[in-house]
Design an enzyme around this catalytic site. Structure first.
Site, short mmCIF file in Angstrom:
data_model
loop_
_atom_site.label_atom_id
_atom_site.label_comp_id
_atom_site.label_asym_id
_atom_site.label_seq_id
_atom_site.Cartn_x
_atom_site.Cartn_y
_atom_site.Cartn_z
N LYS A 70 0.87 -1.18 0.00
CA LYS A 70 0.00 0.00 0.00
C LYS A 70 0.90 1.23 0.00
O LYS A 70 1.87 1.30 0.76
CB LYS A 70 -0.94 0.02 1.20
CG LYS A 70 -1.90 1.21 1.16
CD LYS A 70 -3.09 1.06 2.09
CE LYS A 70 -2.72 1.28 3.53
NZ LYS A 70 -3.92 1.40 4.40
N ARG A 113 -10.54 -2.69 6.59
CA ARG A 113 -9.60 -3.58 7.29
C ARG A 113 -9.31 -3.09 8.69
O ARG A 113 -8.98 -3.89 9.58
CB ARG A 113 -8.33 -3.80 6.46
CG ARG A 113 -7.47 -2.60 6.11
CD ARG A 113 -6.65 -2.10 7.26
NE ARG A 113 -5.42 -1.45 6.84
CZ ARG A 113 -4.80 -0.51 7.54
NH1 ARG A 113 -5.32 -0.04 8.66
NH2 ARG A 113 -3.67 -0.01 7.10
N GLN A 141 -13.75 6.06 10.09
CA GLN A 141 -13.40 4.90 10.92
C GLN A 141 -14.50 4.58 11.93
O GLN A 141 -14.70 3.42 12.28
CB GLN A 141 -12.07 5.16 11.65
CG GLN A 141 -10.86 5.09 10.73
CD GLN A 141 -10.66 3.71 10.14
OE1 GLN A 141 -11.21 2.73 10.60
NE2 GLN A 141 -9.88 3.65 9.07
N ASP A 163 -19.47 12.69 19.21
CA ASP A 163 -18.44 13.38 18.44
C ASP A 163 -18.39 14.81 18.94
O ASP A 163 -19.42 15.38 19.31
CB ASP A 163 -18.77 13.36 16.94
CG ASP A 163 -17.57 13.71 16.08
OD1 ASP A 163 -17.06 12.82 15.37
OD2 ASP A 163 -17.12 14.88 16.09
N VAL A 164 -17.20 15.40 18.97
CA VAL A 164 -17.08 16.78 19.45
C VAL A 164 -17.80 17.74 18.50
O VAL A 164 -18.19 18.84 18.90
CB VAL A 164 -15.61 17.23 19.61
CG1 VAL A 164 -14.97 16.54 20.80
CG2 VAL A 164 -14.80 16.98 18.34
#
Lengths: 324, 324
Positions: A70, A113, A141, A163-164
């Site tokens: 990668k 992955r 993610q 979440d902020v």
């Protein structure tokens, strides 16, 4: 000679399930634990000061006989330009002749992955079952790790999200409610409300070199597992000291990031996930343990997932044939 | 987002001259000498025992602002299968956003940039002019190095050629006679006849880890230059000790190959070519010196050549546009 090119749309069109990716990623970790993989420490170039990077991540996975690299880059300024932060390509080679077989976009694979590696960690270090889980950090993610958790733990009834950025949280919850039936998604009022009571906590926010942690170690309940994919950007480092078992996906890669300033105050993990999957060191041993798995993402994960994508693409005739 | 794909035929169709490649490779060495390049030591995987390999060779070239990687592999058994020994791909990225811009075949570029690097070495360490030169080893690298020599030295009247395989020698001479007018090509009866009297000697045979040298140091005449591209597979190592100036294209890469068993009995070069091109250390200082430049081929050479190929391909509209 010809090689196959798979764009991101081609890769996604194959509709490969998270369950299948978890299976090949687990096999990759097993091979790694058995010493059958080659994964030289990644090398980087930095064409601009700051956080911009390009990483070369080659790997060979014995048994599956996959040779791949990668070549992934990112620049945090990209978001301001309307470009993705991270882009990358994966090349798969014939492991016998070394001739390149395929080039594919690496962004979907990278997201999937990473979630899959966490699911493997949950299989070996997480609680046996999970009713309530938490996602802190609601980006790419966060999404793939949510899918991975819901794939691994079929009994999840409630997902506490935070979440902020309020809009990111709202979008995440709305999207998840539409996608996953029969699961309650809760937009938590704050980080503590997200984490408390959760059997598994994935943190997937930014990965600053010098974090300002906003999750207290004592918020993680007995028997729960913390799965940071943000290089410990959210949790108080004390949690890594307190947990009964701390593992990583690769010691050498963690040492590399330590040399770059990450993971200060984090003790050396007692095992890597490959050792646990291969049965060389125990995973979770009792229901009361608190555990933590720091998966940074390794080239073996990319190689096995790309190998699966290549196999499915050939079978389905997806992708463009290019002359070498 | 789109990226450009260039097959080997696409790359060759641009008809980029050796002179132009020499110019960019020289600029690459200058930037390297000035400390403006990044070139982490290459990393390798070996999916089969023996000489099979895949190398990741990333580089960033400041000034030219080129970020690229070559992913190159080889297996000496390939020739028996009718496949090329070496194949590879080069990816060029936008040095600001890191987004991949192009993927191209790396085989023509590898051959041309290796000849070009030797021509740069000849400019700084070779004799001021050359009437007679030698090519020992008549394969792909013999051909590109012949072109590089004829490009750099316009006064060459005679080329003494040798290969241990008579058919390879005959084919090389026949092909060169057709291609280059006004130059005499001589199939030498043996290695000594090829080397004696030559102003510059390129050796481009096999690169065994433990060579059985068949060229004696005292065959290289006063004032001449030896340019081995075969990791010193042909010359008696004594020549590297005797020459007034021994240089390499990269100390770190030579150290890497030493650790693999190459370059035993070869002293540490006094400079690298970048330092000489940048004017930090002198090249040839008088006509009587004998000199040697061991160019192994470095990622900077690939990056600058690929950058030139990409620029020309965009201007000419050559290559396939692929969705990322």
């Amino acid at each position: 000679m010809e090689l196959r090119y798979l764009s991101r749309a081609d890769v996604e069109s194959l509709c490969i399930s998270m369950a299948d990716i978890i299976a090949v990623v687990e096999e990759g970790f097993r091979r790694k634990g058995m010493g059958e993989t080659q994964m030289p420490p990644k090398i980087a170039i930095h064409s601009r000061p700051g956080e911009a990077f390009l990483h070369a991540m080659p790997a060979y996975v014995g048994g599956l006989d996959i040779a791949a690299i990668k070549w992934v880059g990112g620049n945090e300024e990209n978001l301001k330009r309307g470009l993705p932060n991270i882009t990358g390509l994966i090349v798969i080679n014939d492991a016998e002749t070394m001739v390149p077989l395929a080039i594919m976009d690496g962004s979907w694979i990278t997201a999937m992955r990473t979630g899959a590696a966490n699911a493997v960690a949950m299989k070996y270090l997480g609680p046996a079952s999970a009713d309530t889980v938490a996602v802190v950090g609601c980006g790419v993610q966060g999404r793939s790790n949510l899918l991975a958790m819901l794939t691994h733990y079929t009994g999840i009834a409630r997902v506490q999200c935070y979440d902020v950025v309020p809009q990111a949280l709202e979008a995440f919850v709305g999207e998840a409610e539409t996608r996953y039936d029969g699961v309650e998604f809760v937009a938590a009022a704050g980080p503590r409300a997200a984490v408390e009571g959760a059997d598994v906590v994935v943190t997937a926010g930014p990965s600053p070199k010098h974090p300002s942690p906003y999750l207290r170690a004592d918020w993680l309940k007995q028997g729960a597992m913390a799965a940071p994919v943000d290089y410990m950007g959210a949790w108080d480092a004390q949690l890594a000291v307190e947990v009964e078992k701390l593992i990583t996906d690769d010691h050498a890669q963690m040492d590399y990031y330590r040399s770059k300033g990450y993971f200060a105050d984090i003790p050396r993990p007692y095992a890597d996930l490959g050792e646990v999957v291969a049965g060389l060191k125990p995973g979770r041993e009792c229901p009361e343990e608190r555990t933590m798995s720091i998966c940074m993402g390794i080239a073996v994960d990319d190689a096995v997932t790309a190998g699966l994508v290549y196999e499915r693409a050939c079978a389905a005739g997806v992708g463009a044939e290019l002359p070498l």
